[in-house]
Write an enzyme that holds these catalytic residues in place. Structure first.
Site, PDB file in Angstrom:
ATOM      1  N   HIS A 195      97.414  63.207 -60.056  1.00  0.00           N
ATOM      2  CA  HIS A 195      97.009  62.269 -59.647  1.00  0.00           C
ATOM      3  C   HIS A 195      96.932  60.576 -58.911  1.00  0.00           C
ATOM      4  O   HIS A 195      96.823  60.312 -57.997  1.00  0.00           O
ATOM      5  CB  HIS A 195      94.673  62.213 -60.225  1.00  0.00           C
ATOM      6  CG  HIS A 195      94.673  63.268 -60.239  1.00  0.00           C
ATOM      7  ND1 HIS A 195      94.096  64.327 -60.941  1.00  0.00           N
ATOM      8  CD2 HIS A 195      93.310  63.753 -59.180  1.00  0.00           C
ATOM      9  CE1 HIS A 195      93.376  64.697 -61.368  1.00  0.00           C
ATOM     10  NE2 HIS A 195      93.083  65.468 -60.297  1.00  0.00           N
ATOM     11  N   ASP A 264      96.977  72.217 -54.473  1.00  0.00           N
ATOM     12  CA  ASP A 264      96.146  71.361 -55.334  1.00  0.00           C
ATOM     13  C   ASP A 264      96.483  70.250 -53.732  1.00  0.00           C
ATOM     14  O   ASP A 264      96.629  69.951 -53.096  1.00  0.00           O
ATOM     15  CB  ASP A 264      96.972  70.390 -56.332  1.00  0.00           C
ATOM     16  CG  ASP A 264      95.830  69.930 -57.595  1.00  0.00           C
ATOM     17  OD1 ASP A 264      94.352  69.399 -57.815  1.00  0.00           O
ATOM     18  OD2 ASP A 264      96.318  69.879 -58.607  1.00  0.00           O
TER      19      ASP A 264
END
Length: 534
Positions: A195, A264
Site C-alpha cells: 500500500h 490488487d
C-alpha cells in the site's frame, strides 16, 4: 463447479468503449449508485468493489438494495468486497467481524471449522448481493516483521496454510460466492507494505515454489474462481511487480489456473507512485490480468480526486492503448472473456446454493448472515472457536477479572493500524463494557510517569489492568508493557498480533493471552476466557 472456457463466453466485440469498460472494477463513494457509475454500468462496466463507506448498517436492507440497483444497470456485474473475517472486514466494519480471522483458524487447525468460516463469509457476501469475496489470504507469513499480512494469514507453515486455504475456498463457494485467493505469488515474506511502497521477496523462484506457491495450488485444486495478484517483486522474475509482470502471469497459468486474475488495487503505492494507475492498468493487462481493481477513492493518498476521476484515469489509459495498437484487442478480449465466464459461473453457483437450502441462520450488524453452521448442520459458536484458539503464556497475573462492579483499566498500546484493515473501534473495550466498568486512558496524552501513576492507582484498588498490543516486536509497545509491568506485575497483556512460537520469550513478564487478531469475535473470546476464571 468449474468456470467455462472464456472463448465460449459472450463478450463485447464491436464497441471498444464497452470492451474496455468490461475489465475495470472501480470503487465509488456513497451508499447509493452515483450517476456516473450507473452510466458506466449500463455501458458494460465489469462491476464494483465495496468499501466500508458504501455500507450504512443503520439502514436495514441498504446494501442488498444497492447491489440490486447495480445489477439493474448491469445484470452481469461482478460485485466484490474484502471480507476475510477477523481483522479485515467491510460488511461488518463498524462493529467488527463476527467470524474468526485466518490466524485464529490456523491456530485451532481444524479444517472443518475453517470451511464453516468460509461458508459464513460466503453467506455474508451472498446476502449483501456480493458475488466475489476477495478472500482467503493464501500467503504463508514466514517473516514475523511482515507489516501487512501477519494475522491475516493462516500461519507460517506451508502445509497448514495450504489445507486451510483449500477449506476456506470450498466453504465460500458452497455459499454460491466466488473465492479470490490472494496475494499471488505470495506476500508472506515481505517487510514492506505494498500500500505504501514496492515490496520485494528476496527469495529464489525455487524457494517460492517450495514455500509460497503451494497454498495457491491448493486453492486452484479446490476450484477457486479467482486469484488476486500482488504488487511485489520476485527478483528472479524481473524487477516489475508481479501484477505488471508477464512472467508472473505465465507462472500462474502454468500452474493450471484458468479462472479470473484480479489485480490488487492500482492506487497502492507500488503502482501509483511508480508508473501510475493508468499505465499500471495497461501493463497489468499485458501481463495477463483480467479484472482491474482501481481501489478505494477515499484512501488518504487519493485525496483531491473523486471516484469518477479515478475510474476515468484507468479507462482512458486502456482505451488509448487499444486505439494505438499497444494493447492488442485479442488480449482485452481474452480478459473480458474470463470476466464474463466468472459472471456466468456466479449465476449458476448462486442458483445451486439456493437449491441446496443453504440459508443464513442469523444476521450481523449489516443485516446479513454471520452465523456458523458445521458440515453436519450444527450451529457453531464463533466466540467459543476464538476462545479455544487463544494461547496463554503464564506470568504473575491471574487469568480473571474482578466482578461486574469493579473497574477494568485497559491500556491500548497499539500504534497505527494495518492499511488493509483500516482504523477500527476498540472492540476489547466494547466487549468488556457488557459486564464491567472500563477506564481507557489516552496513552498519547500521557507520559510514562503519568501512565504508571494511573495504572498503579488502579492496581492498588484491586482493579484489573489489561494492556492491548498488536506487535510484540514494536519497541513502543514493548516500552508501554514494561512501564505497566513495573507498577502492576499482575496486569495481563492481550496480544492481538502474531504469537511467537510456544516457549519463545514474548519480551514481557506479564501473563499474555495471544488471541491471534483484533476483531469483535476475538475480543469477546478474550473477555469470555477471563470471565470464566472468576
Amino acid at each position: 463447479m468449474a468456470l467455462r472456457d472464456p472463448r465460449h463466453s459472450p463478450v463485447p466485440a464491436a464497441d471498444p468503449t464497452r470492451l474496455v469498460s468490461s475489465v475495470i472494477w472501480p470503487g465509488f463513494v456513497g451508499t447509493t449508485v452515483p450517476e456516473w457509475l450507473d452510466r458506466a454500468l449500463r455501458n458494460g462496466l465489469a462491476g464494483v468493489v465495496y468499501f466500508s463507506h458504501n455500507i450504512d448498517p443503520d439502514v436495514p436492507g441498504q446494501l442488498p438494495a444497492l447491489s440490486a440497483a447495480i445489477r439493474a444497470a448491469n445484470p452481469s456485474a461482478v460485485v466484490g468486497v474484502d471480507e476475510e473475517g477477523g481483522n479485515v472486514t467491510r460488511l461488518q466494519a463498524r462493529e467488527g467481524s463476527a467470524i474468526p480471522g485466518a490466524a485464529v483458524l490456523g491456530a485451532l487447525d481444524d479444517v472443518e471449522v475453517t470451511a464453516a468460516a468460509g461458508r459464513a463469509i460466503g453467506r455474508l457476501c451472498r446476502d449483501a448481493g456480493v458475488n466475489l469475496a476477495i478472500a482467503p489470504v493464501a500467503d504463508v507469513n514466514t517473516n514475523p516483521l511482515n507489516p501487512v499480512i501477519g494475522v491475516r494469514a493462516f500461519g507460517s507453515s506451508t502445509g497448514l496454510v495450504s489445507r486451510h486455504t483449500a477449506a476456506a475456498v470450498a466453504g465460500i463457494q458452497q455459499a454460491g460466492v466466488g473465492a479470490c485467493a490472494k496475494h499471488f505469488p505470495g506476500h508472506g515474506d515481505t517487510v514492506a507494505d505494498s500500500h505504501l511502497d514496492v515490496a520485494r521477496v528476496e527469495l529464489t523462484l525455487a524457494q517460492m515454489r517450495e514455500h509460497h506457491l503451494p497454498p495457491f495450488q491448493a486453492a486452484f485444486d479446490a476450484g477457486a474462481a479467482a486469484v488476486m495478484g500482488a504488487h511485489l517483486i520476485v527478483p528472479e522474475l524481473g524487477e516489475a511487480p508481479a501484477t505488471l509482470n508477464p512472467r508472473a502471469g505465465a507462472l500462474l497459468r502454468d500452474m493450471g489456473f484458468g479462472g479470473l486474475l484480479v489485480t490488487d488495487a492500482l492506487d497502492m503505492a507500488a503502482v501509483r507512485a511508480t508508473v501510475g494507475p493508468g499505465e499500471g492498468a495497461v501493463l497489468a493487462l499485458l501481463a495477463g490480468a483480467d479484472l482491474l481493481c482501481v481501489g478505494n477513492p477515499l484512501n488518504a493518498y487519493t485525496t483531491g480526486r473523486d471516484d469518477e476521476a479515478c475510474f476515468t484515469e484507468v479507462f482512458d489509459a486502456v482505451y488509448d492503448a487499444v486505439a494505438s495498437g499497444r494493447l492488442p484487442a485479442a488480449v482485452l478480449q481474452a480478459a473480458a472473456g474470463r470476466v464474463a465466464a466468472f459472471a456466468q459461473w456466479s449465476e449458476r453457483a448462486f442458483a445451486a446454493s439456493q437449491g441446496s437450502g443453504d440459508r443464513a441462520s442469523g444476521t450481523g450488524p449489516s443485516g446479513v448472515g454471520a452465523s456458523g453452521v458445521g458440515a453436519s448442520g450444527e450451529a457453531i459458536d464463533w466466540v467459543d472457536v476464538a476462545a479455544r484458539a487463544c494461547r496463554v503464556d503464564q506470568g504473575a497475573g491471574a487469568l480473571a477479572l474482578a466482578g461486574p462492579d469493579a473497574v477494568v483499566t485497559l491500556v491500548d498500546a497499539r500504534t497505527g493500524h494495518n492499511m488493509a484493515a483500516g482504523p477500527t473501534e476498540n472492540f476489547l473495550a466494547t466487549a468488556l463494557l457488557e459486564r464491567h466498568q472500563v477506564c481507557v486512558p489516552d496513552v498519547d496524552l500521557l507520559n510514562a510517569e503519568n501512565l504508571s501513576f494511573l495504572v498503579s492507582a488502579g492496581a492498588s484498588l484491586g482493579e484489573a489492568v489489561l494492556v492491548l498490543v498488536d506487535s510484540l516486536a514494536s519497541p513502543g509497545q514493548q516500552a508501554t508493557l514494561a512501564a505497566v509491568a513495573a507498577v502492576a506485575p499482575q496486569a495481563l497483556c492481550i496480544n492481538a498480533g502474531l504469537a511467537p512460537e510456544a516457549g519463545t520469550p514474548t519480551g514481557t513478564a506479564l501473563t499474555t493471552i495471544h488471541c491471534h487478531g483484533f476483531s469483535r469475535v476475538s475480543a469477546q473470546a478474550v473477555v469470555r476466557l477471563l470471565n470464566s476464571r472468576e
